[in-house]
Design an enzyme around this catalytic site. Structure first.
Site, PDB file in Angstrom:
ATOM      1  N   CYS A  82      -3.955  11.407 -43.853  1.00 21.94           N
ATOM      2  CA  CYS A  82      -2.990  11.003 -42.826  1.00 21.94           C
ATOM      3  C   CYS A  82      -1.713  10.586 -43.548  1.00 21.94           C
ATOM      4  CB  CYS A  82      -3.557   9.919 -41.903  1.00 21.94           C
ATOM      5  SG  CYS A  82      -3.876   8.318 -42.672  1.00 21.94           S
ATOM      6  N   ASP A  85      -4.670  14.384 -39.648  1.00 24.28           N
ATOM      7  CA  ASP A  85      -3.790  14.385 -38.476  1.00 24.28           C
ATOM      8  C   ASP A  85      -2.547  15.219 -38.823  1.00 24.28           C
ATOM      9  OD1 ASP A  85      -2.265  12.742 -40.115  1.00 24.28           O
ATOM     10  OD2 ASP A  85      -2.126  11.079 -38.684  1.00 24.28           O
ATOM     11  N   HIS A  86      -1.532  15.153 -37.971  1.00 29.24           N
ATOM     12  CA  HIS A  86      -0.316  15.948 -38.217  1.00 29.24           C
ATOM     13  C   HIS A  86       0.349  15.578 -39.542  1.00 29.24           C
ATOM     14  CE1 HIS A  86       0.804  12.207 -36.313  1.00 29.24           C
ATOM     15  NE2 HIS A  86       2.015  12.339 -36.821  1.00 29.24           N
ATOM     16  N   ARG A 130     -26.777  -2.455 -61.310  1.00 28.01           N
ATOM     17  CA  ARG A 130     -26.331  -3.685 -60.624  1.00 28.01           C
ATOM     18  C   ARG A 130     -25.377  -3.360 -59.469  1.00 28.01           C
ATOM     19  NH1 ARG A 130     -22.914  -3.033 -64.879  1.00 28.01           N
ATOM     20  NH2 ARG A 130     -20.800  -3.876 -64.785  1.00 28.01           N
ATOM     21  N   HIS A 131     -24.679  -2.226 -59.597  1.00 34.86           N
ATOM     22  CA  HIS A 131     -23.746  -1.846 -58.537  1.00 34.86           C
ATOM     23  C   HIS A 131     -24.479  -1.408 -57.267  1.00 34.86           C
ATOM     24  CE1 HIS A 131     -20.584  -2.361 -61.382  1.00 34.86           C
ATOM     25  NE2 HIS A 131     -21.135  -1.495 -62.204  1.00 34.86           N
ATOM     26  N   HIS A 166     -18.539   2.365 -59.314  1.00 38.32           N
ATOM     27  CA  HIS A 166     -19.009   1.026 -58.934  1.00 38.32           C
ATOM     28  C   HIS A 166     -19.298   0.869 -57.445  1.00 38.32           C
ATOM     29  CE1 HIS A 166     -17.307  -1.235 -62.712  1.00 38.32           C
ATOM     30  NE2 HIS A 166     -18.066  -0.190 -63.025  1.00 38.32           N
ATOM     31  N   THR A 208      -0.543   7.598 -44.560  1.00 42.71           N
ATOM     32  CA  THR A 208      -0.766   6.633 -45.639  1.00 42.71           C
ATOM     33  C   THR A 208      -2.192   6.636 -46.172  1.00 42.71           C
ATOM     34  OG1 THR A 208      -1.403   4.978 -44.007  1.00 42.71           O
ATOM     35  CG2 THR A 208       0.934   5.024 -44.656  1.00 42.71           C
ATOM     36  N   ILE A 220      -4.330   4.927 -44.732  1.00 45.25           N
ATOM     37  CA  ILE A 220      -4.813   3.595 -44.339  1.00 45.25           C
ATOM     38  C   ILE A 220      -5.579   3.637 -43.020  1.00 45.25           C
ATOM     39  CG2 ILE A 220      -4.113   1.269 -43.666  1.00 45.25           C
ATOM     40  CD1 ILE A 220      -1.753   1.584 -45.668  1.00 45.25           C
ATOM     41  N   GLY A 221      -4.984   4.238 -42.002  1.00 46.91           N
ATOM     42  CA  GLY A 221      -5.648   4.268 -40.693  1.00 46.91           C
ATOM     43  C   GLY A 221      -6.967   5.031 -40.762  1.00 46.91           C
ATOM     44  N   MET A 222      -6.964   6.142 -41.475  1.00 45.28           N
ATOM     45  CA  MET A 222      -8.186   6.938 -41.629  1.00 45.28           C
ATOM     46  C   MET A 222      -9.280   6.098 -42.288  1.00 45.28           C
ATOM     47  SD  MET A 222      -8.042  10.074 -40.481  1.00 45.28           S
ATOM     48  CE  MET A 222      -7.140  11.627 -40.337  1.00 45.28           C
TER      49      MET A 222
HETATM   50  C1  RB5 Z   1       1.081   8.914 -38.045  1.00 40.66           C
HETATM   51  O1  RB5 Z   1       2.418   8.720 -37.785  1.00 40.66           O
HETATM   52  C2  RB5 Z   1       0.541   7.837 -38.980  1.00 40.66           C
HETATM   53  O2  RB5 Z   1       0.496   6.618 -38.318  1.00 40.66           O
HETATM   54  C3  RB5 Z   1      -0.819   8.230 -39.504  1.00 40.66           C
HETATM   55  O3  RB5 Z   1      -0.748   9.471 -40.124  1.00 40.66           O
HETATM   56  C4  RB5 Z   1      -1.437   7.307 -40.539  1.00 40.66           C
HETATM   57  O4  RB5 Z   1      -0.555   7.084 -41.605  1.00 40.66           O
HETATM   58  C5  RB5 Z   1      -2.055   6.081 -40.052  1.00 40.66           C
HETATM   59  O5  RB5 Z   1      -2.586   5.258 -40.812  1.00 40.66           O
END
Ligand code: RB5
Length: 146
Positions: free
Chosen positions: A65, A7-8, A132-133, A98, A67, A69-71
């Protein structure tokens, strides 16, 4: 084949990793975004990359992205996708050894470029141990409806 997407917030780090892969002569496909808005919706790209990995069109994906996390949350909705967001060598190595991770997610707002390139190389050069993994990874998708 490796597929990449951002993303951006992740674009700059994605461009850095693309240049790194170019230097190594490693082929990849960038699945977007290509024309950045100020506030792109990362799930659009997470789905594109996850589908490419799920279908076997790509063996490996990398998502960028803010963090990671969202991806990773979005990509992991796809059966057969094992996306990991990690920012240290031990975790990335073990996500391959693993867990047979097939997508690495980067948090561009929390990671230096040099570390990202090292993690990229480690992810690409570490093979799944199997054994096993393999049985444990197979258990991920058993009884999902329950
Ligand atoms: C964008 O502001 C941010 O929410 C996105 O890049 C990402 O970190 C989401 O998990």
């Amino acid at each position: 084949m490796i597929v990449l997407g951002s993303d951006h917030a992740g674009d700059e780090l994605k461009q850095h990793i693309k240049a790194h892969l170019d230097e190594l002569g490693i082929a990849y496909e960038d699945m977007g975004f290509y024309e950045l808005k100020r506030d792109d919706d990362y799930p659009v790209i997470a789905k594109k990359v996850a589908k490419a990995v799920q279908s076997g069109e790509a063996e490996t994906g990398m998502l960028f992205c803010g963090t990671g996390i969202g991806m990773s949350m979005c990509a992991n909705k796809f059966k057969g996708v094992r996306a990991v967001v990690a920012s240290d060598m031990f975790s990335v190595r073990h996500s391959r050894l693993h867990n047979n991770a097939n997508i690495l997610c980067f948090g561009a707002r929390v990671m230096a470029r040099g570390l990202a390139a090292d993690l990229c190389d480690l992810f690409l050069n570490t093979a799944f141990e199997g054994g096993r993994h393999a049985a444990r990874v197979a258990m991920f998708e058993e009884d999902l409806e329950k």
